[in-house]
Design a protein around this motif. Structure first.
Motif, PDB file in Angstrom:
ATOM      1  N   PHE A 206       0.858  -1.192   0.000  1.00 40.41           N
ATOM      2  CA  PHE A 206       0.000   0.000   0.000  1.00 40.41           C
ATOM      3  C   PHE A 206       0.895   1.244   0.000  1.00 40.41           C
ATOM      4  N   PRO A 207       0.553   2.268  -0.763  1.00 38.75           N
ATOM      5  CA  PRO A 207       1.367   3.492  -0.754  1.00 38.75           C
ATOM      6  C   PRO A 207       1.448   4.088   0.658  1.00 38.75           C
ATOM      7  N   ASP A 208       2.540   4.789   0.937  1.00 44.95           N
ATOM      8  CA  ASP A 208       2.733   5.420   2.243  1.00 44.95           C
ATOM      9  C   ASP A 208       1.562   6.344   2.576  1.00 44.95           C
ATOM     10  N   GLY A 209       1.138   6.298   3.811  1.00 41.79           N
ATOM     11  CA  GLY A 209       0.109   7.233   4.283  1.00 41.79           C
ATOM     12  C   GLY A 209      -1.317   6.782   4.025  1.00 41.79           C
ATOM     13  N   VAL A 210      -1.509   5.724   3.241  1.00 44.06           N
ATOM     14  CA  VAL A 210      -2.878   5.259   2.973  1.00 44.06           C
ATOM     15  C   VAL A 210      -3.498   4.714   4.257  1.00 44.06           C
ATOM     16  N   VAL A 211      -2.695   3.994   5.032  1.00 46.66           N
ATOM     17  CA  VAL A 211      -3.147   3.526   6.344  1.00 46.66           C
ATOM     18  C   VAL A 211      -2.135   4.000   7.385  1.00 46.66           C
ATOM     19  N   ASN A 212      -2.638   4.659   8.423  1.00 46.39           N
ATOM     20  CA  ASN A 212      -1.804   5.113   9.533  1.00 46.39           C
ATOM     21  C   ASN A 212      -2.396   4.522  10.808  1.00 46.39           C
ATOM     22  N   ILE A 213      -1.532   3.981  11.671  1.00 47.39           N
ATOM     23  CA  ILE A 213      -2.050   3.298  12.865  1.00 47.39           C
ATOM     24  C   ILE A 213      -1.438   3.951  14.099  1.00 47.39           C
ATOM     25  N   VAL A 214      -2.311   4.526  14.924  1.00 55.06           N
ATOM     26  CA  VAL A 214      -1.852   5.403  16.007  1.00 55.06           C
ATOM     27  C   VAL A 214      -2.494   5.035  17.349  1.00 55.06           C
ATOM     28  N   PRO A 215      -1.962   4.020  18.013  1.00 54.16           N
ATOM     29  CA  PRO A 215      -2.539   3.649  19.308  1.00 54.16           C
ATOM     30  C   PRO A 215      -2.331   4.749  20.346  1.00 54.16           C
ATOM     31  N   GLY A 216      -3.292   4.875  21.241  1.00 51.42           N
ATOM     32  CA  GLY A 216      -3.210   5.870  22.305  1.00 51.42           C
ATOM     33  C   GLY A 216      -4.505   5.804  23.086  1.00 51.42           C
TER      34      GLY A 216
END
Ligand code: NAI
Ligand code: MG
Length: 502
Positions: A206-216
């Motif tokens: 997948f191209p960069d930035g299409v999916v971003n995963i940010v737990p918090g």
């Protein structure tokens, strides 16, 4: 395979945030620890996103959406999703073990339910990518009118801890199939498998930035995402309380919202039901995944005539459920996800007693050995002599706790079954097909199971009536949540518009 007993010797895993195709620390440098709920011991140390990281992730998702991703063909998006489904399948064994370690759900469930469903959802929506179509509309005059079904843009997705990887798949698959980009916030209790999925998303190409995963945490990362001005949609699964907060935050920017919230499903057993089948359905309804299921059959309605026989069997079977080390193949119940959830359940046992319900089975913590003693285990529990107005019949307990209510009259039953703020699902157990379908219509809920329970499929819509939320996930309906319709008009006459004369 490792067991919960061996976990102290295993190294604590470490994860960073997945933003713009790169693994990065949180801007604040902060991390948090996710424990193994079977032992309370640390499983992983995870970078902790907050508002600054959400900003970065949304900006990356925006660039990806405006850039390469929007020029990719539907076929290519589908191929990437197929590739991801294949990678999930080839890593299913380790992902199942990690899910069990992070959430506590038995390895039998993660292996036989969660992982296959994850792969199935990516596959289903991989195939769907090339079937997203507009329409031509028969408008009058020398006009051609057609619609385009376009992606929304950047989607924020906030998911809970009860089916961590599966909820990620339910959210990501339709969003990506339709051409959106995503910022996904996993639950703080269970961030591990979503981050592992990030590695597979990278590997799939997948191209960069299409999916971003940010737990918090919810109050920081989650709230920042829901209120972000540059997202086009927010999708949420979790408590009704937080769902309302999300809807408020979204209202300020008129961000599109879909919500999949709590439930207090009636699981109704008529006198003519196949009792053995219905008992197995009651068990599936309330003990599956330690009862941490939004569509759990937490209110068991029993016809008076079969009450004694049913409860004898239900109680006996509940006592036989193997509770223990979730890494063991024969375990049917693991720990609750967290101490907080365990305390919540224990609190409801006191509430049930005060309200005058009878504790027919369970009601306390099981006696386990070794380091499982520190795990968040609770016994399969049945409250009988419950009335529908009691708190234990109205509030979502989210644990292995069934509230049994008896009935005799059908009209009264319909009223009681619908007397709840929720409307996610219902179960109906009867041999009478007319009654079954009559009730399927009468119950106000998004999913009805007849002589079965907790069955789902990527092709079939899932979602709530009333305060169980809005929008339908899975199936073709999910694509409606992630697309918008554009109407295009074309004059075919070639003449000036006559309205103002010459
Ligand atoms: P929650 O609704 O607080 O958490 C779900 C997700 O929302 C998590 O990712 C969390 O970080 C995030 N979140 C929390 N507060 C937020 C906020 N202010 N803004 C944005 N995101 C936020 O659920 P919690 O506290 O883990 O569990 C409480 C109860 O919620 C459970 O006992 C159960 O009754 C219900 N629940 C229902 C679920 C469902 O599948 N419908 C799943 C999880 C919990
Ligand atoms: Mg919460």
């Amino acid at each position: 395979m490792s067991t919960a007993q061996q976990s102290p010797t295993e190294a604590v895993r470490r994860y960073q945030l997945f933003i713009d195709g790169k693994w990065v620390d949180a801007e604040s440098g902060k991390t948090f620890t996710t424990p193994n709920p079977a032992t309370g011991e640390p499983l992983a140390e995870v970078a902790e996103a907050d508002a600054a990281d959400i900003d970065k992730a949304v900006a990356a998702a925006r660039r990806a959406f405006e850039g390469k991703w929007s020029r990719l063909s539907a076929r290519d998006r589908g191929r990437l999703l197929f590739k991801l489904a294949g990678l999930v399948e080839s890593h299913a064994k380790e992902l199942a073990a990690l899910e069990t370690a992070d959430n506590g759900k038995p390895i039998r469930e993660t292996t036989l339910f969660d992982l296959p469903q994850v792969a199935e959802n990516f596959e289903y929506f991989a195939g769907a990518a090339t079937k997203i179509e507009g329409e031509t509309i028969p408008v009058p005059g020398q006009m051609f009118n057609y619609t385009l079904r376009e992606p929304l843009g950047v989607c924020g997705q906030i998911i809970p801890w009860n089916f961590p990887l599966l909820m990620a798949a339910w959210k990501l698959a339709p969003a990506l199939a339709a051409g959106n980009t995503v910022v996904l916030k996993p639950a703080e209790q269970t961030p591990v498998t979503a981050l592992e999925l990030g590695k597979l998303i990278q590997e799939a190409g997948f191209p960069d930035g299409v999916v971003n995963i940010v737990p918090g945490y919810g109050e920081t990362a989650g709230a920042a995402l829901a209120a972000h001005k540059d997202i086009d949609k927010i999708a949420f699964t979790g408590s009704t309380e937080v769902g309302k907060r999300i809807a408020h935050a979204a209202a300020d920017n008129l961000t599109k919202v879909s919500l999949e919230l709590g439930g207090k499903a009636p699981n109704i057993v008529f006198a003519d039901a196949n009792i053995e089948q219905a008992v197995s359905g009651a068990m599936m309804g309330i003990f599956y995944n330690q009862g941490q299921v939004c569509c759990a059959g937490s209110r068991v309605f029993l016809h008076e005539r079969i009450k004694d026989e049913f409860l004898d069997r239900f109680k006996e079977r509940a006592g036989k459920v193997k509770v223990g080390d979730p890494m063991e193949q024969t375990t049917l119940m693991g720990p609750q996800v967290s101490e907080e959830q365990l305390n919540r359940i224990t609190g409801y046992v006191d509430v049930a007693r005060e309200e005058g319900a009878t504790i027919l089975a369970g009601g306390g913590r099981p006696d386990l050995e070794g380091n499982l003693q520190k795990g968040f285990f609770f016994q399969p529990t049945i409250f009988s002599e419950v009335h529908n107005k009691m708190r234990v019949a109205q509030e979502e307990i989210f644990g292995p706790v069934a509230s049994v209510i008896t009935f005799s009259d059908e009209e009264d039953l319909i009223q009681q079954a619908n007397e709840t703020i929720y409307g996610l699902s219902a179960g109906i157990w009867t041999q009478d097909i007319t009654r079954a379908h009559r009730f399927a219509r009468a119950i106000k809920a998004g999913t009805i199971w007849i002589n079965t329970f907790n069955v789902m499929n990527a092709a079939s819509p899932f979602g709530g009536y009333k305060q169980s939320g809005y929008g339908r996930e899975m199936g073709r309906h999910a694509l409606e949540l992630y697309t918008q319709v554009k109407s295009v008009w074309v004059d075919l006459s070639g003449k000036p518009m006559g309205w103002y004369g010459k």
